[in-house]
Design an enzyme around this catalytic site. Structure first.
Site: not given
Ligand code: NAD
Length: 470
Positions: A218, A252
Site C-alpha cells: 500500500e 496517502c
Molecule cells: P515509510 O515508507 O518511510 O515508512 C513506513 C514503515 O516502513 C515504517 O514503519 C518504517 O519504520 C518502515 N521501514 C523503513 N525502512 C524500511 C525498510 N528498509 N524495510 C522495511 N520497512 C521499513 O513511510 P511513512 O513516511 O511512514 O509514510 C508515508 C508514506 O506512506 C507516504 O508515501 C504515503 O503515501 C504512504 N501511505 C500509503 C498508504 C496507503 O494506504 N496506500 C497509507 C498511508 C501512507
C-alpha cells in the site's frame, strides 16, 4: 521517549517462530476469530480518548475529531464489516467441474495462511496498523505488527491495547526504525502487508523476495482532483478542502494537486480561501482543529518545496495564518500553475500545500494524468455522466471517489489498494480476507469416474477420448 525500547533484532525470528508454532497448534476457528475481533473493537472503543491522546502527542497536536474519525471510526467500521460477513466468507464455495469431469465435485476453501506481518506508517498510525491486523485475524492468521518509529506513543498504546484484547500467542508487536523494518521485512512471513512510501516499498519487495513472501504493498503517489467544466467550483472547493486539510494533508489519498479549467483558477482560489477561513479562522485561530506536521524532517521537506517554488517565481497563496517552525505549523497554501520541473510537482506532497494547474481541454487534463505514475486515488468532479465515464475510461488509479475525496477508503465493500507505483494488491473487507487466505482448490473424485479409463492401452478408451476431445 522514556520507557520505549526498540525490539532487539535477535528477538524478531524467535517471535515469528513462536507465533507460527502457536498457530500450527491451534488455528483460530470462527468463534475464536469473532471473539478476538469483538474484544479488539470493545477495547478500542473504551480507550478511544487514550488513543487520541497518544496520537496527539506523536503529532505534537492532532485535531482530536480527526483522530476519532480517521483512526477510530474507520477501524470500528472495518471490524463491524468483517464480523458481519465472516461466516459467509469462511464457507467453502462449491464450483462446477464441467461436463467432462462429472460426476466429481469441486470447491474453493479459504484457508488461513499462518503468520501475517504488518508494517505501518505514521500518518494514521492506528488505522493503518489495526485494519490490516484485524483483517488478518479474521482470515484466521496470527499477526506480527511493526508500527512506525515516528509514532512511539501510539506504538506503546497499540502494544497495550493488543495485550489487553488478544491472547499473547496470537499477536506480537515489534518496535524500531528502518533497521528493524528491514530485518522485519526479511522474515519468512506467510504474507506481508506494507503501508508506506513507494521508495521503501521497493526495499520491502526486495527483502520479501528472499523467501518469496507474498505481499500487499500500500504505497503513495500524487493523487489528482480533476474538476470538469460543468461542476460548481464552490462545491468542489469544499470537498477538496476536506480531503486536503484533514490531518494537514498527511494522507496517502489526499488530493495532491487540482486540475481546473483555464479561467476558473481564480474562482477556485477564492472558494478554497473561503473554505479555509470558515473552518480555521482568518488567522488560523482555530488551531485546535488544525493538525501539525509530524516532525521537523517532514516540515523541512515541505518548506523545501515552498523555497523551490519561490526560486522559480511560482505564485504562492497562503490561505490563512503564518508558518511557525517551532510548532511545526504550516498553513494551507496554494501554488498556482507550477511548472512540471518544480519539486512540488515531482514528489508526493503529503502536507497542506496544494498546486492548482489550469487545463484547456478535458483531453489535455487526462493526458497530463496519464503522463505520470498511476495515482493511488483520483477525484473526478462532474455531474455529467459521459464526462465521468470519459475520465474513468481514460485513466487508471488505485481507487476513485467521484464528486468527493477520501470516501472510497472507508467503504468496507470496496477493495482498497494502488496500481503500479502506488501499490500492489488490495485489502479492506472481502478483498483483504481473500488476500490473507489461501484459496484452496479441492477436487473431490466420485466413486466411479471416466478418468479411470484414461490409461494405456488408449485404444480401449478411444470412444471416450473422442467424446471429450471436441
Ligand atoms: P515509510 O515508507 O518511510 O515508512 C513506513 C514503515 O516502513 C515504517 O514503519 C518504517 O519504520 C518502515 N521501514 C523503513 N525502512 C524500511 C525498510 N528498509 N524495510 C522495511 N520497512 C521499513 O513511510 P511513512 O513516511 O511512514 O509514510 C508515508 C508514506 O506512506 C507516504 O508515501 C504515503 O503515501 C504512504 N501511505 C500509503 C498508504 C496507503 O494506504 N496506500 C497509507 C498511508 C501512507
Amino acid at each position: 521517549m522514556e520507557n520505549f525500547i526498540d525490539t532487539p533484532p535477535s528477538e524478531l525470528a524467535p517471535t515469528l517462530q513462536r507465533l507460527r508454532s502457536n498457530w500450527q497448534a491451534s488455528k483460530p476457528d470462527y468463534a475464536q476469530r469473532m471473539d478476538d475481533l469483538g474484544r479488539l473493537r470493545h477495547a478500542l472503543r473504551l480507550r478511544m480518548d487514550e488513543m487520541a491522546e497518544a496520537v496527539g502527542k506523536d503529532f505534537s497536536h492532532r485535531a482530536k475529531a480527526e483522530t476519532r474519525i480517521a483512526d477510530g471510526m474507520t477501524v470500528l467500521n472495518d471490524i463491524d464489516h468483517l464480523r458481519k460477513h465472516l461466516r459467509k466468507w469462511m464457507r467453502p464455495t462449491r464450483v462446477g467441474v464441467g461436463w467432462r469431469f462429472l460426476p466429481a465435485r469441486a470447491q474453493v476453501r479459504p484457508m488461513p495462511l499462518g503468520v501475517v506481518g504488518v508494517i505501518a506508517p505514521w500518518n494514521y498510525p492506528v488505522n493503518l496498523a489495526l485494519i490490516p491486523l484485524a483483517t488478518a485475524l479474521a482470515a484466521g492468521n496470527h499477526v506480527y505488527l511493526k508500527p512506525s518509529e515516528h509514532t512511539p506513543h501510539t506504538a506503546r498504546f497499540l502494544r497495550s491495547l493488543l495485550a489487553e484484547a488478544i491472547a499473547p500467542g496470537r499477536v506480537a508487536v515489534a518496535t524500531g526504525g528502518a533497521d528493524i523494518g528491514a530485518a522485519f521485512a526479511g522474515l519468512p512471513f506467510d504474507h506481508l502487508v506494507f503501508t508506506g512510501s513507494t521508495a521503501v516499498g521497493r526495499k520491502v519487495m526486495a527483502a520479501a523476495a528472499a523467501h518469496l513472501t507474498p505481499l500487499t504493498l500500500e504505497l503513495g503517489g500524487k493523487s489528482p482532483a480533476l474538476i470538469a467544466e460543468d461542476y460548481p467550483i464552490e462545491h468542489a472547493a469544499a470537498r477538496i478542502a476536506t480531503g486536503k486539510w484533514f490531518n494537514c494533508g498527511q494522507t496517502c489519498i489526499a488530493p495532491d494537486y487540482v486540475l481546473v479549467p483555464k479561467g476558473k483558477r481564480d474562482a477556485l482560489t477564492k472558494a478554497l480561501r473561503d473554505e479555509v477561513i470558515a473552518r480555521y479562522g482568518e488567522n488560523l485561530t482555530n488551531l485546535d482543529d488544525y493538525t501539525r506536521i509530524i516532525n521537523a524532517g517532514q516540515y523541512n521537506r515541505l518548506k523545501g518545496y515552498l523555497d523551490d517554488a519561490k526560486s522559480r517565481g511560482i505564485e504562492r497563496v497562503t490561505l490563512a495564518g503564518h508558518a511557525d517552525p517551532a510548532q511545526r505549523l504550516l498553513p494551507p497554501t496554494l501554488l498556482l500553475d507550477p511548472s512540471d520541473d518544480a519539486l512540488i510537482m515531482q514528489e508526493e506532497i503529503f502536507g497542506p500545500l496544494l498546486p492548482i494547474k489550469s487545463y484547456r481541454s478535458l483531453d489535455e487534463a487526462i493526458a497530463y494524468i496519464n503522463a505520470h505514475d498511476r495515482p493511488l486515488a483520483l477525484y473526478p468532479f462532474s455531474h455529467n455522466r459521459a464526462t465521468v465515464e470519459k475520465i474513468l475510461h481514460g485513466t487508471l488509479a488505485g481507487g476513485v471517489s467521484v464528486n468527493d475525496t477520501l470516501f472510497h477508503f472507508a467503504i468496507g465493500n470496496l477493495p482498497f489498494g494502488g496500481v503500479g507505483p502506488s501499490g500492489m494488491g488490495a485489502y479492506h473487507g472481502r478483498a483483504g480476507f481473500d488476500a490473507m487466505s489461501k484459496q484452496l482448490p479441492v477436487f473431490w473424485q466420485a466413486r466411479r469416474s471416466g478418468g479411470d479409463l484414461l490409461k494405456p492401452p488408449y485404444s480401449k478408451a478411444k470412444w471416450l477420448i473422442d467424446l471429450i476431445v471436441r
